[in-house]
Write a protein that holds these residues in place. Sequence first.
Motif, PDB file in Angstrom:
ATOM      1  N   LEU A 263      10.887  -8.810  -9.452  1.00  0.00           N
ATOM      2  CA  LEU A 263      10.069  -7.646  -8.767  1.00  0.00           C
ATOM      3  C   LEU A 263      10.890  -6.283  -8.653  1.00  0.00           C
ATOM      4  O   LEU A 263      10.505  -5.517  -8.979  1.00  0.00           O
ATOM      5  CB  LEU A 263       9.460  -8.224  -7.376  1.00  0.00           C
ATOM      6  CG  LEU A 263       8.615  -7.279  -6.735  1.00  0.00           C
ATOM      7  CD1 LEU A 263       7.247  -6.774  -7.502  1.00  0.00           C
ATOM      8  CD2 LEU A 263       8.118  -7.710  -5.238  1.00  0.00           C
ATOM      9  N   GLY A 264      12.098  -6.870  -7.930  1.00  0.00           N
ATOM     10  CA  GLY A 264      12.795  -5.606  -7.870  1.00  0.00           C
ATOM     11  C   GLY A 264      13.104  -4.949  -9.086  1.00  0.00           C
ATOM     12  O   GLY A 264      13.115  -3.684  -9.214  1.00  0.00           O
ATOM     13  N   SER A 265      13.479  -5.577 -10.117  1.00  0.00           N
ATOM     14  CA  SER A 265      14.047  -4.981 -11.598  1.00  0.00           C
ATOM     15  C   SER A 265      12.695  -4.266 -12.255  1.00  0.00           C
ATOM     16  O   SER A 265      12.915  -3.034 -12.811  1.00  0.00           O
ATOM     17  CB  SER A 265      14.173  -6.255 -12.387  1.00  0.00           C
ATOM     18  OG  SER A 265      14.509  -5.608 -14.005  1.00  0.00           O
ATOM     19  N   SER A 266      11.531  -4.721 -11.946  1.00  0.00           N
ATOM     20  CA  SER A 266      10.329  -4.206 -12.761  1.00  0.00           C
ATOM     21  C   SER A 266       9.916  -2.648 -11.969  1.00  0.00           C
ATOM     22  O   SER A 266       9.527  -1.803 -12.397  1.00  0.00           O
ATOM     23  CB  SER A 266       9.172  -5.077 -12.273  1.00  0.00           C
ATOM     24  OG  SER A 266       9.224  -6.483 -12.978  1.00  0.00           O
ATOM     25  N   LEU A 267      10.103  -2.886 -10.366  1.00  0.00           N
ATOM     26  CA  LEU A 267       9.811  -1.515  -9.904  1.00  0.00           C
ATOM     27  C   LEU A 267      10.946  -0.516 -10.282  1.00  0.00           C
ATOM     28  O   LEU A 267      10.593   0.754 -10.345  1.00  0.00           O
ATOM     29  CB  LEU A 267      10.006  -1.864  -8.320  1.00  0.00           C
ATOM     30  CG  LEU A 267       8.729  -2.613  -7.550  1.00  0.00           C
ATOM     31  CD1 LEU A 267       9.446  -2.935  -6.045  1.00  0.00           C
ATOM     32  CD2 LEU A 267       7.456  -2.002  -7.997  1.00  0.00           C
ATOM     33  N   LEU A 268      12.125  -0.976 -10.690  1.00  0.00           N
ATOM     34  CA  LEU A 268      13.502   0.090 -10.890  1.00  0.00           C
ATOM     35  C   LEU A 268      13.071   0.333 -12.350  1.00  0.00           C
ATOM     36  O   LEU A 268      13.393   1.736 -12.701  1.00  0.00           O
ATOM     37  CB  LEU A 268      14.557  -0.686 -10.799  1.00  0.00           C
ATOM     38  CG  LEU A 268      15.074  -0.852  -9.408  1.00  0.00           C
ATOM     39  CD1 LEU A 268      16.258  -1.878  -9.502  1.00  0.00           C
ATOM     40  CD2 LEU A 268      15.616   0.401  -8.751  1.00  0.00           C
ATOM     41  N   ILE A 269      12.527  -0.363 -13.176  1.00  0.00           N
ATOM     42  CA  ILE A 269      12.360   0.007 -14.560  1.00  0.00           C
ATOM     43  C   ILE A 269      11.069   1.161 -14.628  1.00  0.00           C
ATOM     44  O   ILE A 269      11.262   2.279 -15.186  1.00  0.00           O
ATOM     45  CB  ILE A 269      11.829  -1.083 -15.284  1.00  0.00           C
ATOM     46  CG1 ILE A 269      12.782  -1.906 -15.912  1.00  0.00           C
ATOM     47  CG2 ILE A 269      10.814  -0.592 -16.617  1.00  0.00           C
ATOM     48  CD1 ILE A 269      13.804  -1.261 -16.728  1.00  0.00           C
ATOM     49  N   LEU A 270      10.195   1.006 -13.570  1.00  0.00           N
ATOM     50  CA  LEU A 270       9.104   2.157 -13.562  1.00  0.00           C
ATOM     51  C   LEU A 270       9.519   3.327 -12.993  1.00  0.00           C
ATOM     52  O   LEU A 270       9.187   4.388 -13.215  1.00  0.00           O
ATOM     53  CB  LEU A 270       7.904   1.693 -12.431  1.00  0.00           C
ATOM     54  CG  LEU A 270       7.183   0.342 -12.882  1.00  0.00           C
ATOM     55  CD1 LEU A 270       6.199  -0.144 -11.716  1.00  0.00           C
ATOM     56  CD2 LEU A 270       6.171   0.840 -14.183  1.00  0.00           C
ATOM     57  N   PHE A 271      10.566   3.340 -11.919  1.00  0.00           N
ATOM     58  CA  PHE A 271      11.464   4.609 -11.568  1.00  0.00           C
ATOM     59  C   PHE A 271      12.293   5.260 -12.404  1.00  0.00           C
ATOM     60  O   PHE A 271      12.689   6.307 -12.218  1.00  0.00           O
ATOM     61  CB  PHE A 271      12.075   4.167 -10.215  1.00  0.00           C
ATOM     62  CG  PHE A 271      12.941   5.221  -9.770  1.00  0.00           C
ATOM     63  CD1 PHE A 271      12.006   6.367  -8.937  1.00  0.00           C
ATOM     64  CD2 PHE A 271      14.294   5.309  -9.452  1.00  0.00           C
ATOM     65  CE1 PHE A 271      12.770   7.267  -8.217  1.00  0.00           C
ATOM     66  CE2 PHE A 271      14.776   6.236  -9.051  1.00  0.00           C
ATOM     67  CZ  PHE A 271      14.180   7.242  -8.424  1.00  0.00           C
ATOM     68  N   THR A 272      12.801   4.586 -13.568  1.00  0.00           N
ATOM     69  CA  THR A 272      13.753   5.324 -14.528  1.00  0.00           C
ATOM     70  C   THR A 272      13.249   6.600 -15.090  1.00  0.00           C
ATOM     71  O   THR A 272      14.295   7.433 -14.978  1.00  0.00           O
ATOM     72  CB  THR A 272      13.819   4.164 -15.584  1.00  0.00           C
ATOM     73  OG1 THR A 272      14.478   2.908 -15.032  1.00  0.00           O
ATOM     74  CG2 THR A 272      14.789   4.726 -16.547  1.00  0.00           C
TER      75      THR A 272
END
Length: 498
Positions: free
Chosen positions: A148-157
């Motif tokens: 979940l954390g990785s996915s949210l950070l990808i969206l923020f990239t």
Amino acid sequence: MATMTELSPTEDKSKYSQDTQVDEKLSPRKVPTLCSTRYGIAFIAHLCNFVIAAQGIIMNITMVAMVNSTSHQFQFNGSTEGLPFDSSGDPQNSPKSPTAWAPVYNWSPHIQGIIFSAISYGMILTLAPSGYLAGRVGTKRVVGVSLLGSSLLILFTPLATDLGLTFLIATRILQGLSQGSGLGGQFALWESWSPPHERSRLCSIALSGILLGSFIAILLGGLISQTLGWPFVFYVFGGVGCVFCLLWFVLVYDGPVTHPWINTTEKEYIMSSLAQQVSSSRQPLPIKAMVRSLPLWSMGFCCFSHQWLINIMVIYTPTYISSVFNINIRDSGFLSALPFIIAWVVGILGGQLADFLLTKNFRLVTVRKIATVLGTLPSSAALVILPYITSSYIITVGLLTLACGLSPLCQSGIYINTLDLAPRHSSFLMGVSRGFAQIAAILAPTVSGFLLSQDPELGWRNTFSLSFAINALGLIFYLIFGEADVQDWAKERKLTRL
């Protein structure tokens, strides 16, 4: 009692040694195989690795679109053959493409190498602790939260990129922390779910998700970048990751004991086959003995050298093809992705082959070393040849396919060797070995970026030759000192428990 005896290895042939051969009686016909819960768990782990790999690799393909004149910075002068489809000319040639609004940055090859390696700075910090933590609180929680954390950070990239290089690198490091926890934490699954004689198959199925994720990300990343713009690559794969998190929390359980839908026969089969492997979650780790173990060091160095090779192939394949043949990002993505689908198939079949060899009286250490040699030596040698055959795209793609296609055989070699050496501490040791190997993921793009920034043509030759030398040294060290027996410090702690 009779049932347990039927589903367990015979006492006179086991002696708690991973070097003994697998008896056919270990696989009762009544126990389901492919349509079973343990293979279902392996498939979910396969999808988990698919998401992690895709999210980790999309920067490598979008970099071609994000950076101004990337191909000219790496441009060869010796390429004389074009592609058999309309891809010549300007590498960013895309009339009527909506990507004109997507921002472009002036990053040097050295800066690109730092961006590529930033994710590894985070991963190296969490691979080992996450394996230990998963053994205590459960893989389901550790990996689910990490995804979940990785996915949210990808969206923020994309937003982080607009805010500046510092924000982008910081985001990549945080993403690495999440992905390291996801990769390291999942290894604890196989302490509870994998019968010893099925480990190669189950682990290869799970780990092959990394290859499928690389294939899909490279294939679709170029297409999405050219049609919608590179930011949408991050939005798509970030969204997919968030959806998969829901499936993970619903379908994954830490062991057959807590699984609500597992077949009773399969449950007894798994638990009886793992009866001698006591959980290490409540026992202190024999750190001193681990540090003094040459087999562990040889496995770690070989993982490091192989990870160097993998990072060179994954990170620089799109850029290499784009620069050598001067093609656009869509076609670069297609050609770069082709070797990874071959690797995905080989990775799965390699696990089947390894377990098959064990049934034919091959020693376990022999199988591990054969798999490691085949997954390391031909792949690194193929890359060395690449800079000398730039006149033919067919030979180039063929060599890349050979290099990527054979490299997953190591999944049945060094990458699951900790399950042989110390089954009760395997989740922690897998995290440590992956964490040590992740140093290569930091050094490889940084060193390669420096070499390529000095001289494009000579830089590629130096990059691939250095990779071959590192792989050869790591392989030799493993062939000399590698083992597949349960180590003495693991046996002694088990006997003390009894």
